[in-house]
Write a protein that holds these residues in place. Structure first.
Motif, PDB file in Angstrom:
ATOM      1  N   ASP A  16      25.434  52.783  34.325  1.00 17.00           N
ATOM      2  CA  ASP A  16      26.315  51.754  34.863  1.00 17.00           C
ATOM      3  C   ASP A  16      27.244  52.424  35.876  1.00 17.00           C
ATOM      4  O   ASP A  16      28.115  53.220  35.510  1.00 17.00           O
ATOM      5  CB  ASP A  16      27.114  51.123  33.716  1.00 17.00           C
ATOM      6  CG  ASP A  16      28.156  50.126  34.184  1.00 17.00           C
ATOM      7  OD1 ASP A  16      28.127  49.747  35.366  1.00 17.00           O
ATOM      8  OD2 ASP A  16      29.012  49.742  33.362  1.00 17.00           O
ATOM      9  N   GLY A  35      30.098  51.756  37.873  1.00 20.54           N
ATOM     10  CA  GLY A  35      31.174  50.797  38.018  1.00 20.54           C
ATOM     11  C   GLY A  35      32.173  51.195  39.080  1.00 20.54           C
ATOM     12  O   GLY A  35      32.076  52.266  39.693  1.00 20.54           O
ATOM     13  N   THR A  90      28.008  47.830  40.345  1.00 19.67           N
ATOM     14  CA  THR A  90      28.756  46.565  40.331  1.00 19.67           C
ATOM     15  C   THR A  90      29.664  46.452  41.557  1.00 19.67           C
ATOM     16  O   THR A  90      29.264  46.801  42.660  1.00 19.67           O
ATOM     17  CB  THR A  90      29.518  46.434  39.010  1.00 19.67           C
ATOM     18  OG1 THR A  90      30.340  47.591  38.797  1.00 19.67           O
ATOM     19  CG2 THR A  90      28.541  46.319  37.843  1.00 19.67           C
ATOM     20  N   ALA A  91      30.885  45.957  41.369  1.00 21.96           N
ATOM     21  CA  ALA A  91      31.710  45.456  42.469  1.00 21.96           C
ATOM     22  C   ALA A  91      31.896  46.448  43.624  1.00 21.96           C
ATOM     23  O   ALA A  91      31.734  46.075  44.795  1.00 21.96           O
ATOM     24  CB  ALA A  91      33.073  45.029  41.930  1.00 21.96           C
ATOM     25  N   ARG A 146      28.670  46.993  45.682  1.00 23.05           N
ATOM     26  CA  ARG A 146      28.181  45.775  46.345  1.00 23.05           C
ATOM     27  C   ARG A 146      29.107  45.319  47.469  1.00 23.05           C
ATOM     28  O   ARG A 146      28.670  44.637  48.398  1.00 23.05           O
ATOM     29  CB  ARG A 146      27.953  44.649  45.344  1.00 23.05           C
ATOM     30  CG  ARG A 146      29.171  44.004  44.758  1.00 23.05           C
ATOM     31  CD  ARG A 146      28.794  42.776  43.904  1.00 23.05           C
ATOM     32  NE  ARG A 146      29.946  42.247  43.189  1.00 23.05           N
ATOM     33  CZ  ARG A 146      30.153  42.380  41.886  1.00 23.05           C
ATOM     34  NH1 ARG A 146      29.276  43.034  41.149  1.00 23.05           N
ATOM     35  NH2 ARG A 146      31.234  41.866  41.326  1.00 23.05           N
ATOM     36  N   ASP A 196      25.280  41.104  41.649  1.00 24.80           N
ATOM     37  CA  ASP A 196      26.457  40.349  42.057  1.00 24.80           C
ATOM     38  C   ASP A 196      27.325  40.041  40.844  1.00 24.80           C
ATOM     39  O   ASP A 196      26.976  40.349  39.700  1.00 24.80           O
ATOM     40  CB  ASP A 196      26.070  39.079  42.813  1.00 24.80           C
ATOM     41  CG  ASP A 196      25.274  38.087  41.969  1.00 24.80           C
ATOM     42  OD1 ASP A 196      25.382  38.119  40.722  1.00 24.80           O
ATOM     43  OD2 ASP A 196      24.539  37.274  42.561  1.00 24.80           O
ATOM     44  N   GLY A 197      28.476  39.421  41.097  1.00 30.28           N
ATOM     45  CA  GLY A 197      29.447  39.206  40.032  1.00 30.28           C
ATOM     46  C   GLY A 197      28.952  38.312  38.925  1.00 30.28           C
ATOM     47  O   GLY A 197      29.228  38.560  37.743  1.00 30.28           O
ATOM     48  N   GLU A 211      26.588  40.255  36.803  1.00 31.83           N
ATOM     49  CA  GLU A 211      27.374  41.176  35.981  1.00 31.83           C
ATOM     50  C   GLU A 211      27.960  40.441  34.781  1.00 31.83           C
ATOM     51  O   GLU A 211      27.937  40.942  33.645  1.00 31.83           O
ATOM     52  CB  GLU A 211      28.493  41.789  36.830  1.00 31.83           C
ATOM     53  CG  GLU A 211      29.291  42.856  36.116  1.00 31.83           C
ATOM     54  CD  GLU A 211      30.324  43.505  37.011  1.00 31.83           C
ATOM     55  OE1 GLU A 211      31.126  44.313  36.492  1.00 31.83           O
ATOM     56  OE2 GLU A 211      30.369  43.206  38.225  1.00 31.83           O
ATOM     57  N   SER A 263      27.067  41.211  30.802  1.00 36.20           N
ATOM     58  CA  SER A 263      28.140  41.508  29.854  1.00 36.20           C
ATOM     59  C   SER A 263      28.103  40.551  28.671  1.00 36.20           C
ATOM     60  O   SER A 263      28.291  40.956  27.516  1.00 36.20           O
ATOM     61  CB  SER A 263      29.503  41.425  30.546  1.00 36.20           C
ATOM     62  OG  SER A 263      29.654  42.450  31.491  1.00 36.20           O
ATOM     63  N   GLU A 316      35.052  39.513  35.337  1.00 35.35           N
ATOM     64  CA  GLU A 316      34.068  38.447  35.210  1.00 35.35           C
ATOM     65  C   GLU A 316      34.308  37.621  33.953  1.00 35.35           C
ATOM     66  O   GLU A 316      34.744  38.160  32.926  1.00 35.35           O
ATOM     67  CB  GLU A 316      32.641  39.023  35.161  1.00 35.35           C
ATOM     68  CG  GLU A 316      32.079  39.440  36.504  1.00 35.35           C
ATOM     69  CD  GLU A 316      32.784  40.650  37.114  1.00 35.35           C
ATOM     70  OE1 GLU A 316      33.058  40.622  38.335  1.00 35.35           O
ATOM     71  OE2 GLU A 316      33.070  41.604  36.367  1.00 35.35           O
ATOM     72  N   THR A 322      33.189  35.274  38.866  1.00 33.57           N
ATOM     73  CA  THR A 322      33.740  36.603  39.125  1.00 33.57           C
ATOM     74  C   THR A 322      35.032  36.441  39.908  1.00 33.57           C
ATOM     75  O   THR A 322      35.244  35.436  40.583  1.00 33.57           O
ATOM     76  CB  THR A 322      32.745  37.477  39.900  1.00 33.57           C
ATOM     77  OG1 THR A 322      33.267  38.816  40.016  1.00 33.57           O
ATOM     78  CG2 THR A 322      32.471  36.909  41.287  1.00 33.57           C
ATOM     79  N   ILE A 343      28.074  45.427  29.510  1.00 36.58           N
ATOM     80  CA  ILE A 343      26.979  45.376  30.463  1.00 36.58           C
ATOM     81  C   ILE A 343      25.831  46.309  30.102  1.00 36.58           C
ATOM     82  O   ILE A 343      24.656  45.960  30.256  1.00 36.58           O
ATOM     83  CB  ILE A 343      27.495  45.661  31.896  1.00 36.58           C
ATOM     84  CG1 ILE A 343      26.404  45.405  32.932  1.00 36.58           C
ATOM     85  CG2 ILE A 343      28.045  47.079  32.011  1.00 36.58           C
ATOM     86  CD1 ILE A 343      26.921  45.450  34.361  1.00 36.58           C
TER      87      ILE A 343
END
Length: 510
Positions: free
Chosen positions: A31, A33, A103-104, A107, A131-132, A135, A139, A163, A177, A307
């Protein structure tokens, strides 16, 4: 005498025996992040795997991204180094290829595609940018790994985003998100007042779209777990297991105030929180306060599953997802570590008549106790009761409330020790009512007695009957079983009768 029931009713045959489930025996996920980069390798029972390996690097890839539009250069270097290491570890464990998501930060950063290409070029790992809303879905699926059939609202806070996802009867519904990660809030202009308005406005948008649930709120993410750890410290809470830890709106207000008024270095040292994580907590705490005010949840619980666990859940066949994670984990432990695998089922059939009136939730715990009753036999006899209690209260077991952990721990403690006074766990007993303590003791003593009588896994050579109103406990044995009912067995049967406050009646058949 009756034959042992084929299995535990609706739980059916353990699915980790099937080739499809065994394919999930060891799975590695990464992951990437906005704040941390983590490798987790799952192993064990397919439905409720243990963490075979877990490593996190705090890279802060998303630091100042709202100002620069690019990944934090230092964080990018550290993240790439971590990915190289994770690839080498995966090769050594024989689990390549890894499943990796970003993730964010990745992206949204303009150099995100370049970072993805560099990771693949340097390590061979293909980084999937989600995308959010995806995600949020993953989760929420992570929450389902621990709580099949859950309902409520899942809130996953990362470094640069937060999110929300609805759960209804074990299915993921609406998802949203928002830019409410601490690293994003840190860049908001106007100091604390500017941040407060920003948080209020963003959560108002979420509440307008998602609506107030009035149900359970599942909190996912490192910042929420750190907040909960501080709440435990403030309360003097004795069981420092974060998964399934319960918070209240009032407790959140008090802990947020403690964070605001404390020396953060001193507080993080008391709570065992890293400095990188602690720096984000004052930014995350106001988000949690406003979130609870807006959604007014029925209760609030911490989920250590998110996640990464959702990525594993994604790979599970549908029938496996419906299994009880607690029972599957206990079955796996019995198959791996018990002296007589399969005997837990026999033991459950033997002691079940004593607890006919127990609700299904308690019968589930009794099943789990019977499966785990012998997995600690390699421990020194003087300490088996402690090892058993630790196993139940500290192990990574899904689908267990803290009160259920204590209940299960007490049952297993009494499997090996008649008296629980004077143990190092006494400060934990009061987390459950005295009636529950007594019931757990009865289950433990029933297992302690039953383990002396049975030599096989597939036939009952005796049965117990319990008449609570008459306060009578009956034991009916075959004549072939008579030699097994020796002095020690008699003493343990008497101890069981004592906790049930009953007279005994022993008879023989055949």
């Amino acid at each position: 005498m009756n034959e042992v029931v084929p299995d535990f009713g609706p739980f059916g045959r353990p699915l980790f025996d099937s080739p499809e489930a065994r394919a999930l025996a060891r799975v590695g996920v990464v992951d990437v992040g906005s704040n941390s980069v983590r490798l987790v390798v799952f192993d064990g029972a397919a439905r409720s795997p243990a963490y075979f390996y877990n490593e996190k690097i705090m890279c802060a890839l998303g630091a100042h991204i709202s100002e620069t539009g690019r990944l934090n250069p230092e964080g990018r270097t550290r993240a790439l180094s971590a990915m190289r290491r994770f690839r080498a570890l995966a090769d050594g464990m024989g689990i390549s290829p890894l499943t990796a998501v970003a993730t964010a930060a990745v992206r949204e950063a303009e150099d995100g595609p370049d970072f993805r290409a560099e990771v693949e070029r340097e390590t061979g790992i293909r980084l999937w940018v989600i995308d959010g809303t995806e995600e949020a879905r993953l989760s929420a699926q992570g929450v389902l790994l621990g709580w099949p059939g859950s309902y409520g609202l899942v809130c996953d806070i990362g470094g640069a985003s937060m999110e929300l996802a609805e759960l209804d009867d074990g299915r993921v519904g609406r998802r949203m998100t928002s830019p409410l990660g601490p690293l994003r809030i840190e860049d908001v202009k106007g100091g604390k007042s500017g941040q407060k308005k920003y948080i209020k406005d963003e959560i108002a948008k979420l509440a307008d779209e998602m609506g107030s649930t009035g149900k359970r709120l599942f909190l996912v993410g490192g910042s929420w777990r750190a907040f909960a750890r501080i709440d435990m410290e403030r309360r003097g809470y004795p069981l420092t297991v974060l998964h399934e830890y319960r918070l209240t709106a009032s407790a959140i207000q008090k802990t947020a105030k403690l964070i605001e008024e404390s020396d953060l270095d001193e507080l993080r040292n008391r709570c065992g929180i890293s400095s990188a994580r602690m720096s984000l907590i004052p930014l995350a705490a106001p988000v949690l306060k406003r979130l609870v005010r807006a959604f007014q949840p029925r209760d609030i619980t911490i989920s250590s599953y998110g996640i990464r666990e959702g990525m594993l859940y994604e790979q599970m066949p549908a029938p496996l997802r419906q299994r009880d994670p607690l029972i599957e984990a206990c079955r796996f432990a019995e198959a791996k570590d018990a002296r007589v695998p399969g005997f837990g089922r026999t033991l459950y059939a033997f002691i079940r008549p004593l607890f006919k009136s127990a609700p299904e939730g308690k019968r589930r715990l009794i099943r789990a106790a019977c499966l785990l009753h012998d997995v600690s036999w390699r421990a020194h006899p003087d300490y088996r009761h402690e090892v058993c209690f630790d196993l139940a209260t500290r192990a990574n077991l899904g689908g267990l409330k803290h009160s259920e952990r204590i209940w299960l721990g007490l049952a297993l403690l009494h499997r090996y020790k008649s008296n629980r006074d004077g143990t190092r766990f006494e400060h934990l007993y009061d987390l459950i009512p005295e009636d529950d303590q007594r019931q757990a003791e009865a289950v433990g003593k029933a297992m302690r007695f039953g383990a002396m009588l049975w030599q096989t896994t597939d036939e009952l050579i005796g049965e117990m009957r319990f008449f609570p109103k008459k306060k009578r406990l009956e034991l009916i044995l075959t004549k072939e079983a008579a030699p097994l009912f020796g002095e020690v067995a008699e003493s343990r049967f008497a101890s069981l009768a004592s906790v049930l406050e009953s007279e005994t009646d022993v008879r023989y058949r055949g």
